[in-house]
Design a protein around this motif. Structure first.
Motif, PDB file in Angstrom:
ATOM      1  N   ALA A  11       5.935   5.852   4.610  1.00 53.62           N
ATOM      2  CA  ALA A  11       5.205   5.463   3.406  1.00 53.62           C
ATOM      3  C   ALA A  11       3.710   5.708   3.582  1.00 53.62           C
ATOM      4  CB  ALA A  11       5.459   3.988   3.088  1.00 53.62           C
ATOM      5  N   LEU A  12       3.215   5.413   4.775  1.00 52.65           N
ATOM      6  CA  LEU A  12       1.789   5.620   5.039  1.00 52.65           C
ATOM      7  C   LEU A  12       1.431   7.095   5.001  1.00 52.65           C
ATOM      8  CD1 LEU A  12       0.939   3.077   7.867  1.00 52.65           C
ATOM      9  CD2 LEU A  12       0.506   2.923   5.418  1.00 52.65           C
ATOM     10  N   CYS A  69       1.522   7.313  -6.302  1.00 50.80           N
ATOM     11  CA  CYS A  69       0.481   8.348  -6.464  1.00 50.80           C
ATOM     12  C   CYS A  69       1.104   9.720  -6.216  1.00 50.80           C
ATOM     13  CB  CYS A  69      -0.652   8.169  -5.447  1.00 50.80           C
ATOM     14  SG  CYS A  69      -1.635   6.675  -5.622  1.00 50.80           S
ATOM     15  N   LYS A  70       1.764   9.814  -5.047  1.00 48.61           N
ATOM     16  CA  LYS A  70       2.290  11.119  -4.627  1.00 48.61           C
ATOM     17  C   LYS A  70       3.313  11.658  -5.619  1.00 48.61           C
ATOM     18  CE  LYS A  70       4.315  13.758  -0.884  1.00 48.61           C
ATOM     19  NZ  LYS A  70       5.212  14.467  -1.808  1.00 48.61           N
ATOM     20  N   ILE A  80       2.917   9.356   3.292  1.00 47.64           N
ATOM     21  CA  ILE A  80       2.924   9.737   1.880  1.00 47.64           C
ATOM     22  C   ILE A  80       1.645   9.260   1.197  1.00 47.64           C
ATOM     23  CG2 ILE A  80       4.043   9.231  -0.329  1.00 47.64           C
ATOM     24  CD1 ILE A  80       6.726   9.228   1.309  1.00 47.64           C
ATOM     25  N   ALA A  81       1.281   8.025   1.486  1.00 44.92           N
ATOM     26  CA  ALA A  81       0.078   7.464   0.860  1.00 44.92           C
ATOM     27  C   ALA A  81      -1.150   8.272   1.261  1.00 44.92           C
ATOM     28  CB  ALA A  81      -0.093   5.999   1.263  1.00 44.92           C
ATOM     29  N   ALA A  82      -1.234   8.614   2.524  1.00 38.73           N
ATOM     30  CA  ALA A  82      -2.382   9.374   2.997  1.00 38.73           C
ATOM     31  C   ALA A  82      -2.433  10.739   2.324  1.00 38.73           C
ATOM     32  CB  ALA A  82      -2.328   9.530   4.512  1.00 38.73           C
ATOM     33  N   ALA A  83      -1.261  11.350   2.146  1.00 43.95           N
ATOM     34  CA  ALA A  83      -1.202  12.672   1.527  1.00 43.95           C
ATOM     35  C   ALA A  83      -1.651  12.612   0.069  1.00 43.95           C
ATOM     36  CB  ALA A  83       0.219  13.220   1.618  1.00 43.95           C
ATOM     37  N   ALA A  84      -1.461  11.451  -0.538  1.00 43.50           N
ATOM     38  CA  ALA A  84      -1.800  11.317  -1.954  1.00 43.50           C
ATOM     39  C   ALA A  84      -3.305  11.162  -2.164  1.00 43.50           C
ATOM     40  CB  ALA A  84      -1.069  10.114  -2.547  1.00 43.50           C
ATOM     41  N   VAL A  85      -4.025  10.864  -1.125  1.00 39.74           N
ATOM     42  CA  VAL A  85      -5.479  10.700  -1.223  1.00 39.74           C
ATOM     43  C   VAL A  85      -6.132  11.873  -0.508  1.00 39.74           C
ATOM     44  CG1 VAL A  85      -7.433   9.197  -0.674  1.00 39.74           C
ATOM     45  CG2 VAL A  85      -5.215   8.188  -1.231  1.00 39.74           C
ATOM     46  N   LEU A 125       7.832   2.387   7.211  1.00 41.23           N
ATOM     47  CA  LEU A 125       6.430   2.085   6.950  1.00 41.23           C
ATOM     48  C   LEU A 125       5.572   3.312   7.238  1.00 41.23           C
ATOM     49  CD1 LEU A 125       4.038   0.266   6.306  1.00 41.23           C
ATOM     50  CD2 LEU A 125       4.102  -0.563   8.657  1.00 41.23           C
ATOM     51  N   PHE A 152       0.839  -1.202   0.000  1.00 40.97           N
ATOM     52  CA  PHE A 152       0.000   0.000   0.000  1.00 40.97           C
ATOM     53  C   PHE A 152       0.874   1.252   0.000  1.00 40.97           C
ATOM     54  CE2 PHE A 152      -2.204   3.455   2.182  1.00 40.97           C
ATOM     55  CZ  PHE A 152      -3.426   3.498   1.530  1.00 40.97           C
ATOM     56  N   GLY A 153       1.922   1.215   0.814  1.00 41.71           N
ATOM     57  CA  GLY A 153       2.856   2.342   0.844  1.00 41.71           C
ATOM     58  C   GLY A 153       3.510   2.579  -0.504  1.00 41.71           C
ATOM     59  N   GLY A 164       0.993   4.236  -2.722  1.00 46.83           N
ATOM     60  CA  GLY A 164       0.817   5.621  -2.285  1.00 46.83           C
ATOM     61  C   GLY A 164       1.963   6.513  -2.724  1.00 46.83           C
ATOM     62  N   GLN A 165       3.183   5.968  -2.636  1.00 51.80           N
ATOM     63  CA  GLN A 165       4.334   6.761  -3.087  1.00 51.80           C
ATOM     64  C   GLN A 165       4.265   7.048  -4.587  1.00 51.80           C
ATOM     65  OE1 GLN A 165       7.429   4.499  -0.949  1.00 51.80           O
ATOM     66  NE2 GLN A 165       8.498   6.463  -0.674  1.00 51.80           N
TER      67      GLN A 165
END
Lengths: 154, 154
Positions: B7-8, A144-145, B10-15, B4, A137-138, A141-142
């Motif tokens: 990465a999370l 995406c970012k 970053i992933a959260a920021a992308a959504v 981790l 998932f990370g 997400g990376q």
């Protein structure tokens, strides 16, 4: 035959805005159709990716089948929006940066990278290993970012 | 672990808009999220259904693989919007009629009918028989129109 035409007329009436092929590499007759389409595809994809995110962050209990279903939607939708950036679709309601068209190769590479990361997430989801899902998932997400930073206005 | 969390983050920021579970049967925290989601899913589905329509009406040459790909997208997306009509999501920017909630059983039956017709279209697309595709396309179109007549404002 009469029945077929009646059915076709009904079917056509049910689809308010029929897209017509513009030219060979652009399935959208109007740039605004392309913008609406790609935004819709990203939006649905983002909703399902966010649901996986809730599990990854422990905000929602881990349900293997639900995560697999969300990943399947993300995977199906991830292929769609990148076919919807025809030249001339840099409209004012689009957040796409000019780099989408100026650096088309890099944009394509970013899309491919994301799809590769999603494939890894799909494998992890099928394994049912939550830690593997978190890592994958990370990675998605990376990807995406990275693309958002380079190609999308805030 | 640090990696981790990075990465999370970053992933959260992308959504941009993370959906939060409202209650058990509603995955959308705000009614407007449900409206946006279902409209986006219908929009992408409609684009691909319209592309099949162009082939059916002879406006575009018949390419078996392309039709199968469009049907696959329609089939994947057709399952999504009906989970996005929670009570209270009859907002002013939604074209859903009150009957969606007042006649929930009939609405569900319409959604099931459409998915059954899409399954037939998928079988026809796999067969590669254009006449079978035309007939099945008409069946899907009729199921669209029937639901739109009963449950969607113009």
């Amino acid at each position: 035959m009469k029945q077929l035409f009646a059915a076709l007329a009904i079917a056509a009436a049910a689809v308010p805005a029929l897209a017509h092929e513009g030219h060979e590499h652009n399935a959208f007759s109007k740039p605004e159709d392309a913008v609406r389409y790609r935004q819709a595809a990203f939006s649905v994809m983002g909703t399902h990716f966010a649901r996986i995110g809730q599990v990854v962050k422990g905000e929602k209990p881990f349900d293997k089948a639900a995560v697999q279903a969300d990943v399947a939607v993300v995977e199906a939708l991830a292929k769609l929006p990148f076919a919807a950036f025809p030249a001339g679709s840099d409209l004012s309601n689009s957040k796409a940066k000019p780099e989408v068209w100026k650096e088309a190769g890099k944009f394509k590479a970013g899309a491919d990278k994301m799809q590769g990361e999603i494939a890894k997430l799909s494998t992890a989801a099928k394994s049912g290993d939550l830690n593997a899902i978190k890592v994958a998932f990370g990675g998605v997400g990376q990807s995406c970012k990275s693309c958002h930073d380079n190609f999308k206005n805030k």
